[in-house]
Scaffold this active site. Structure first.
Site, PDB file in Angstrom:
ATOM      1  N   HIS A  27      30.360  38.921  49.538  1.00  0.00           N
ATOM      2  CA  HIS A  27      30.769  40.115  48.790  1.00  0.00           C
ATOM      3  C   HIS A  27      32.235  40.424  49.110  1.00  0.00           C
ATOM      4  CE1 HIS A  27      30.766  43.733  46.622  1.00  0.00           C
ATOM      5  NE2 HIS A  27      29.668  44.313  47.077  1.00  0.00           N
ATOM      6  N   GLY A  28      33.104  40.028  48.203  1.00  0.00           N
ATOM      7  CA  GLY A  28      34.530  40.275  48.382  1.00  0.00           C
ATOM      8  C   GLY A  28      35.065  41.273  47.385  1.00  0.00           C
ATOM      9  N   HIS A  67      34.706  45.377  45.153  1.00  0.00           N
ATOM     10  CA  HIS A  67      34.319  46.790  45.062  1.00  0.00           C
ATOM     11  C   HIS A  67      34.766  47.678  46.213  1.00  0.00           C
ATOM     12  CE1 HIS A  67      30.849  45.182  42.341  1.00  0.00           C
ATOM     13  NE2 HIS A  67      32.046  45.003  41.827  1.00  0.00           N
ATOM     14  N   TYR A 115      35.022  47.052  49.462  1.00  0.00           N
ATOM     15  CA  TYR A 115      34.431  46.853  50.780  1.00  0.00           C
ATOM     16  C   TYR A 115      35.352  45.981  51.649  1.00  0.00           C
ATOM     17  CZ  TYR A 115      30.537  49.155  48.537  1.00  0.00           C
ATOM     18  OH  TYR A 115      29.771  50.082  47.860  1.00  0.00           O
ATOM     19  N   ARG A 167      35.326  47.240  33.113  1.00  0.00           N
ATOM     20  CA  ARG A 167      34.545  48.334  32.528  1.00  0.00           C
ATOM     21  C   ARG A 167      33.402  48.781  33.434  1.00  0.00           C
ATOM     22  NH1 ARG A 167      32.693  44.294  28.269  1.00  0.00           N
ATOM     23  NH2 ARG A 167      30.961  43.215  29.240  1.00  0.00           N
ATOM     24  N   ARG A 178      21.728  47.648  36.366  1.00  0.00           N
ATOM     25  CA  ARG A 178      20.876  48.792  36.016  1.00  0.00           C
ATOM     26  C   ARG A 178      19.786  48.434  35.006  1.00  0.00           C
ATOM     27  NH1 ARG A 178      25.881  49.776  35.957  1.00  0.00           N
ATOM     28  NH2 ARG A 178      26.047  49.905  33.699  1.00  0.00           N
TER      29      ARG A 178
END
Length: 389
Positions: A179-180, A182, A184, A277, A337
């Site tokens: 996870h690279g 958003h 973090y 987006r 979602r």
């Protein structure tokens, strides 16, 4: 690609996928005490299809990695054993599953840190008060001042990623995603709107890419490049993760990933990139979106540059996903979602059936059923998807 769509088979690395609808990694806060529970096995199994591909929720690489309540880890033996039950439930349905390795960096709070210590980051500046962190009691608080990692800390962190990847394979996962994105930890090194370091991990793009490439190389050498995916979001400003030149940053990471693949003699499993987006759809579900054509061109530039499987995510509908595949803008499309509310999303997409609506207030609760495993299937008997695909 013109004749391809979401339901065209695809070979990702060593894995033969029957369709291109991917379960995106999503924090769900159901791992009480950091340990995957039986409800998680049911949740992932519900969303598994023969030849499908799932990416787990963000999974802590160490006891300093958490920024949400009750997120799972993959750094001790109890967690490894618990994850094995989840992975087995997915494999029993014929799906492939990767574990997303996660460290939130400064997007944490003393309440989540061992001994109440300050969170760790590339820098010592906190996330602005525009953002709030979810606390264990359900309240929200401001982000505290972090502690900047020193050189020894950084090498320790690389080792945490490497060992977590090994643990994930031991738990039965088919691979891992780094996870690279958003805002973090890794993104806190990449973005010049955050990283103000003056050493070899800050300043130039070369320096800001150093940490992610050390992590990717260490993990790839430990478990094999073809079991490693990388996620990035150069154009996302989530948690103040802004960069002055997102297109250039994205290309810089891609250039280095391509070079590493040549060096290792094997391609990575994939590169997973979030559409800009995502912020408008995923965070506020309101507000003005950027130019669709500008976004599309940005993603196409990165897609053309990367030598390997390219996954897109962020606000995709069935129609947008079909178009992305048909236009050659992505090899696979991940959904978040929509997959939460529709465990049989693949079937619903295939026959173009109506979708359940998701309930946002249950996204991060600890209830093992409500808002988690209780979304209805098309048939009340929860008939196995294998008989319908």
């Amino acid at each position: 690609m013109a004749d391809s769509d979401l339901f065209t088979p695809y070979k990702m690395s060593k894995f033969d996928l029957s369709h291109r609808v991917v379960l995106a990694p999503m924090t769900r806060c159901r791992a009480l005490g950091g340990i995957p529970r039986s409800a998680m096995a049911e949740y992932y199994a519900q969303r598994s299809t023969p030849g499908g591909f799932l990416i787990s929720e963000g999974t802590m690489i160490s006891d300093t990695a958490a920024g949400f309540p009750h997120v799972p880890g993959i750094y001790n033996e109890e967690q490894v054993r618990a994850w094995k039950k989840v992975v087995d439930s997915v494999h029993a349905k014929g799906s492939v599953i990767f574990c997303q390795l996660w460290h939130v960096g400064r997007a944490s709070h003393q309440v989540y840190q061992p001994g109440g210590a300050a969170p760790l980051s590339s820098i010592d500046k906190p996330i602005s008060q525009r953002w709030r962190i979810l606390m264990p009691d359900g309240s929200h608080a401001i982000y505290p001042k972090p502690r900047a990692l020193n050189h020894s800390d950084i090498q320790d962190m690389v080792e945490h990623y490497r060992q977590a990847a090994i643990n994930a394979i031991r738990a039965g996962f088919d691979g891992i995603e780094i996870h690279g994105a958003h805002g973090y930890l890794i993104d806190q090194f990449l973005k010049d709107g955050i990283n103000d370091r003056t050493d070899e991990y800050g300043g130039s793009i070369e320096n800001r890419c150093r940490f992610i490439m050390q992590v990717v190389k260490a993990v790839a050498m430990a478990i094999g490049a073809d079991r490693v995916g990388v996620r990035m979001s150069p154009a996302i400003d989530h948690l103040d993760a802004m960069d002055s030149d997102p297109p250039k940053l994205g290309l810089a990471v891609i250039e280095r990933l391509n070079k590493l693949q040549l060096e290792l003699g094997s391609r990575l499993a994939y590169l997973h990139v979030t559409q800009p987006r995502y912020v408008a759809y995923g965070q506020t579900e309101s507000g003005r979106l950027g130019s669709e054509e500008e976004e599309a061109q940005l993603m196409r530039t990165w897609r053309r540059a990367y030598q390997g499987t390219f996954i897109c995510s962020g606000g995709f509908t069935r129609e947008l996903g079909m178009k992305a595949i048909a236009d050659g803008d992505a090899d696979l499309v991940s959904y978040g979602r929509l997959f939460i509310a529709n465990p049989d999303l693949v079937l619903r997409f295939k026959i173009n059936a109506p979708l359940n609506k998701y309930v946002r207030k249950t996204f991060y609760t600890q209830d093992p059923v409500v808002g988690y495993t209780d979304y209805p299937f098309l048939d009340s008997g929860k008939q196995k998807l294998s008989s319908r695909l």
